[in-house]
Design a protein around this motif. Structure first.
Motif, PDB file in Angstrom:
ATOM      1  N   ARG A   1       0.773  -1.187  -0.036  1.00  0.00           N
ATOM      2  CA  ARG A   1      -0.172   0.029   0.113  1.00  0.00           C
ATOM      3  C   ARG A   1       0.733   1.201   0.138  1.00  0.00           C
ATOM      4  NH1 ARG A   1      -5.322   0.232   1.623  1.00  0.00           N
ATOM      5  NH2 ARG A   1      -4.854  -1.735   2.887  1.00  0.00           N
ATOM      6  N   ALA A   2       1.999   1.317   0.708  1.00  0.00           N
ATOM      7  CA  ALA A   2       2.914   2.452   0.705  1.00  0.00           C
ATOM      8  C   ALA A   2       3.871   2.474   0.030  1.00  0.00           C
ATOM      9  CB  ALA A   2       3.673   2.378   2.324  1.00  0.00           C
ATOM     10  N   GLY A   3       4.123   1.353  -1.123  1.00  0.00           N
ATOM     11  CA  GLY A   3       5.237   1.100  -1.723  1.00  0.00           C
ATOM     12  C   GLY A   3       6.621   1.190  -1.531  1.00  0.00           C
ATOM     13  N   ALA A   4       6.627   0.435  -0.136  1.00  0.00           N
ATOM     14  CA  ALA A   4       7.972   0.451   0.556  1.00  0.00           C
ATOM     15  C   ALA A   4       8.866  -0.627  -0.207  1.00  0.00           C
ATOM     16  CB  ALA A   4       7.747   0.089   1.996  1.00  0.00           C
ATOM     17  N   THR A   5      10.240  -0.357  -0.159  1.00  0.00           N
ATOM     18  CA  THR A   5      10.941  -1.258  -1.028  1.00  0.00           C
ATOM     19  C   THR A   5      11.725  -2.031  -0.072  1.00  0.00           C
ATOM     20  OG1 THR A   5      13.002   0.578  -1.243  1.00  0.00           O
ATOM     21  CG2 THR A   5      11.101   0.297  -2.890  1.00  0.00           C
ATOM     22  N   GLU A   6      11.690  -2.112   1.357  1.00  0.00           N
ATOM     23  CA  GLU A   6      12.758  -2.740   2.229  1.00  0.00           C
ATOM     24  C   GLU A   6      12.384  -4.417   2.097  1.00  0.00           C
ATOM     25  OE1 GLU A   6      13.601   0.819   2.978  1.00  0.00           O
ATOM     26  OE2 GLU A   6      11.472   0.324   2.954  1.00  0.00           O
ATOM     27  N   PRO A   7      13.516  -4.813   2.258  1.00  0.00           N
ATOM     28  CA  PRO A   7      13.815  -6.309   1.988  1.00  0.00           C
ATOM     29  C   PRO A   7      12.919  -7.302   2.818  1.00  0.00           C
ATOM     30  CG  PRO A   7      15.803  -5.486   2.503  1.00  0.00           C
ATOM     31  CD  PRO A   7      14.991  -4.280   2.600  1.00  0.00           C
ATOM     32  N   LEU A   8      11.738  -7.201   3.323  1.00  0.00           N
ATOM     33  CA  LEU A   8      11.332  -8.061   4.283  1.00  0.00           C
ATOM     34  C   LEU A   8      10.908  -9.488   3.741  1.00  0.00           C
ATOM     35  CD1 LEU A   8       8.795  -5.894   6.588  1.00  0.00           C
ATOM     36  CD2 LEU A   8      10.902  -7.140   7.474  1.00  0.00           C
ATOM     37  N   LEU A   9      10.557  -9.374   2.555  1.00  0.00           N
ATOM     38  CA  LEU A   9      10.306 -10.616   1.809  1.00  0.00           C
ATOM     39  C   LEU A   9      11.485 -11.378   1.957  1.00  0.00           C
ATOM     40  CD1 LEU A   9       8.314 -12.717   0.251  1.00  0.00           C
ATOM     41  CD2 LEU A   9       9.180 -11.230  -1.960  1.00  0.00           C
ATOM     42  N   GLU A  10      12.949 -10.843   2.017  1.00  0.00           N
ATOM     43  CA  GLU A  10      14.024 -11.950   1.896  1.00  0.00           C
ATOM     44  C   GLU A  10      14.407 -12.424   3.094  1.00  0.00           C
ATOM     45  OE1 GLU A  10      14.455 -11.759  -1.458  1.00  0.00           O
ATOM     46  OE2 GLU A  10      13.231 -10.093  -1.519  1.00  0.00           O
ATOM     47  N   ILE A  11      13.806 -11.612   4.078  1.00  0.00           N
ATOM     48  CA  ILE A  11      13.878 -12.322   5.499  1.00  0.00           C
ATOM     49  C   ILE A  11      13.158 -13.261   5.661  1.00  0.00           C
ATOM     50  CG2 ILE A  11      13.492 -11.459   7.967  1.00  0.00           C
ATOM     51  CD1 ILE A  11      15.996 -10.086   6.743  1.00  0.00           C
ATOM     52  N   LEU A  12      11.739 -13.036   5.261  1.00  0.00           N
ATOM     53  CA  LEU A  12      10.873 -14.170   4.991  1.00  0.00           C
ATOM     54  C   LEU A  12      11.261 -15.393   4.575  1.00  0.00           C
ATOM     55  CD1 LEU A  12       7.899 -15.260   5.683  1.00  0.00           C
ATOM     56  CD2 LEU A  12       7.241 -14.339   3.533  1.00  0.00           C
ATOM     57  N   LEU A  13      11.988 -15.255   3.216  1.00  0.00           N
ATOM     58  CA  LEU A  13      12.176 -16.314   2.478  1.00  0.00           C
ATOM     59  C   LEU A  13      13.601 -17.208   3.233  1.00  0.00           C
ATOM     60  CD1 LEU A  13      12.081 -14.955  -1.149  1.00  0.00           C
ATOM     61  CD2 LEU A  13      10.523 -16.800  -0.014  1.00  0.00           C
ATOM     62  N   ALA A  14      14.775 -16.272   3.150  1.00  0.00           N
ATOM     63  CA  ALA A  14      15.882 -17.129   3.628  1.00  0.00           C
ATOM     64  C   ALA A  14      15.791 -17.105   5.237  1.00  0.00           C
ATOM     65  CB  ALA A  14      17.127 -15.890   3.571  1.00  0.00           C
ATOM     66  N   GLY A  15      15.116 -16.563   6.077  1.00  0.00           N
ATOM     67  CA  GLY A  15      15.015 -16.651   7.282  1.00  0.00           C
ATOM     68  C   GLY A  15      13.991 -17.975   7.596  1.00  0.00           C
ATOM     69  N   GLY A  16      12.985 -18.056   6.779  1.00  0.00           N
ATOM     70  CA  GLY A  16      12.285 -19.131   6.993  1.00  0.00           C
ATOM     71  C   GLY A  16      13.076 -20.601   6.874  1.00  0.00           C
ATOM     72  N   LEU A  17      13.808 -20.369   5.808  1.00  0.00           N
ATOM     73  CA  LEU A  17      14.580 -21.815   5.395  1.00  0.00           C
ATOM     74  C   LEU A  17      15.590 -21.924   6.642  1.00  0.00           C
ATOM     75  CD1 LEU A  17      15.251 -21.177   1.778  1.00  0.00           C
ATOM     76  CD2 LEU A  17      13.740 -23.016   2.906  1.00  0.00           C
ATOM     77  N   ILE A  18      16.353 -20.750   7.175  1.00  0.00           N
ATOM     78  CA  ILE A  18      17.229 -21.022   8.165  1.00  0.00           C
ATOM     79  C   ILE A  18      16.580 -21.537   9.494  1.00  0.00           C
ATOM     80  CG2 ILE A  18      18.852 -20.063   9.627  1.00  0.00           C
ATOM     81  CD1 ILE A  18      19.507 -18.025   7.505  1.00  0.00           C
TER      82      ILE A  18
ATOM     83  N   THR B   1      -3.748   1.146  -3.425  1.00  0.00           N
ATOM     84  CA  THR B   1      -3.296   2.628  -3.821  1.00  0.00           C
ATOM     85  C   THR B   1      -3.555   3.048  -5.070  1.00  0.00           C
ATOM     86  OG1 THR B   1      -1.723   2.338  -1.937  1.00  0.00           O
ATOM     87  CG2 THR B   1      -1.392   4.120  -3.462  1.00  0.00           C
ATOM     88  N   ALA B   2      -3.297   2.187  -6.018  1.00  0.00           N
ATOM     89  CA  ALA B   2      -3.636   2.432  -7.435  1.00  0.00           C
ATOM     90  C   ALA B   2      -5.169   2.946  -7.553  1.00  0.00           C
ATOM     91  CB  ALA B   2      -3.242   1.557  -8.495  1.00  0.00           C
ATOM     92  N   ARG B   3      -5.979   2.386  -7.119  1.00  0.00           N
ATOM     93  CA  ARG B   3      -7.384   2.545  -7.096  1.00  0.00           C
ATOM     94  C   ARG B   3      -7.719   3.871  -6.435  1.00  0.00           C
ATOM     95  NH1 ARG B   3     -12.198   1.935  -4.356  1.00  0.00           N
ATOM     96  NH2 ARG B   3     -11.090   1.047  -2.712  1.00  0.00           N
ATOM     97  N   ALA B   4      -7.182   4.242  -5.243  1.00  0.00           N
ATOM     98  CA  ALA B   4      -7.257   5.636  -4.612  1.00  0.00           C
ATOM     99  C   ALA B   4      -6.890   6.540  -5.229  1.00  0.00           C
ATOM    100  CB  ALA B   4      -6.616   5.310  -3.282  1.00  0.00           C
ATOM    101  N   LEU B   5      -5.663   6.485  -5.971  1.00  0.00           N
ATOM    102  CA  LEU B   5      -5.315   7.530  -6.681  1.00  0.00           C
ATOM    103  C   LEU B   5      -6.024   7.888  -8.010  1.00  0.00           C
ATOM    104  CD1 LEU B   5      -1.456   6.648  -6.782  1.00  0.00           C
ATOM    105  CD2 LEU B   5      -2.307   8.601  -5.648  1.00  0.00           C
TER     106      LEU B   5
END
Length: 374
Positions: free
Chosen positions: A78-95, A250-254
């Motif tokens: 919704r905010a368009g954030a670019t922080e790599p939380l998905l990488e924490i989910l993927l790699a962290g989940g495997l670890i 967000t695209a719909r709201a804009l």
């Protein structure tokens, strides 16, 4: 099934939405172009403990369920954030799933914001098939030697640890024989080519040439990693679909705001029936996508066959909806919709790239058919 957020998830959603609304600014996004993320936003997310929602209590978190992922990643989209939380989910989940006690300690560091992670699994010739791994790992004495290439490793150049897949047995395309290794930053023999992604963030191409790793770099049992990778990608797909859902909102709201303010023939163009019908179609597609994401998040703990059917069904539906919303939003904005200065272009690019990761809509339609026929 109760689709309402629990009190804890509602608090997380409200707090995250307020924080990102203030923190994700054009200035912050510009500053993050070189590193892929904003240090201030990353520190804020760590202070809020957002990454803890991605892991169970046994893994050092406080969530880990499908609806926890949906709560977090919908707000990021919704905010368009670019922080790599998905990488924490993927790699962290495997670890967390495969690692020993020393390796699992890395997950807690990552959740606290002190460690960057990445997953290097895709390869130039693998397309979207998880079992197509050409990178090889050979054991010699107490060490492993890895050679091969990995493509589009998101956060690869920034990561302190990269979870790398390599084949220790079998032929390319075999389900058995794939292993995972922990690759520390700065390891000799690793060539990293870093580049920006069109939707924000950064990725890298990795070339591994006789990279030597100690025996304790192996994650889990040798040659048995594919099931864990598949589970991690299912969770990652749910997160991506939730991200797309937030971006579509967000695209719909804009678009709604633009239809109310842009005037033609002396009245807002939102009063024109043709545009009202198109806006209504967007809303219907988004709500259908929301139902699919909820359905997927509710089946992440199901047996593999059931889970994977929902993964492909949801990725296909969300991919189609995201394309329609992006195209219709741009069309109803007219020329301004494709300009760099306007936020909509950023969200349209995000939706386009989210469709491509982990398999696009066309790929998952075919995969859904194959899974149903099995």
């Amino acid at each position: 099934m109760n689709f309402q957020l629990t009190e804890e998830r509602q608090m997380l959603q409200d707090g995250l939405r307020r924080f990102l609304a203030d923190a994700v600014t054009p200035q912050a996004l510009k500053a993050a172009e070189e590193t892929g993320s904003s240090p201030e936003i990353w520190a804020g997310l760590a202070e809020m403990g957002v990454a803890g929602a991605l892991f169970t209590e046994e893994q050092g978190g406080f969530g880990g369920m499908g609806f926890d992922l949906m709560t977090v990643f919908e707000e990021l989209g919704r905010a368009g954030a670019t922080e790599p939380l998905l990488e924490i989910l993927l790699a962290g989940g495997l670890i967390a799933e495969l690692g020993d006690a020393a390796q699992q300690a890395l997950v807690e560091q990552a959740a606290e914001g002190g460690l960057q992670l990445a997953l290097a699994h895709g390869e130039p010739a693998s397309r979207f098939d998880l079992e197509r791994v050409e990178t090889r790992a050979v054991k010699a004495g107490e060490a492993w030697t890895l050679s091969g290439r990995k493509s589009v490793v998101v956060n690869g150049a920034q990561a302190d640890r990269i979870v790398v897949s390599a084949r220790t047995a079998g032929e390319v395309g075999d389900r058995d024989g794939i292993s995972l290794f922990l690759l520390p930053k700065g390891t000799a023999g690793v060539e990293i080519r870093d580049y920006p992604l069109s939707q924000g963030g950064r990725a890298a191409e990795l070339v591994l040439e006789n990279v030597e790793l100690p025996a304790d770099a192996l994650l889990g049992e040798e040659g048995r990693a594919l099931d864990a990778i598949e589970t991690a990608q299912a969770r990652g797909t749910a997160a991506l679909c939730a991200d797309a859902l937030g971006a579509m909102e967000t695209a719909r709201a804009l678009t709604g705001d633009y239809l109310k303010t842009r005037k033609q023939f002396g009245q807002p163009i939102g009063k024109f029936q043709a545009l009202q019908h198109r806006a209504a179609e967007m809303l219907i597609e988004i709500e259908q996508a929301r139902s699919a994401v909820i359905n997927l998040c509710g089946h992440l703990e199901a047996d593999r066959a059931t889970r994977e059917i929902h993964v492909s069904a949801t990725k296909h539906l969300v991919g189609k909806a995201a394309r329609l919303v992006a195209e219709e939003s741009i069309q109803m904005h007219g020329g301004i919709g494709v300009t760099e200065e306007y936020d909509l272009g950023r969200f349209a690019r995000r939706l386009s790239m989210l469709d491509q990761r982990f398999g696009d809509a066309t790929y998952h339609l075919g995969r859904f058919v194959r899974l149903k026929a099995a």
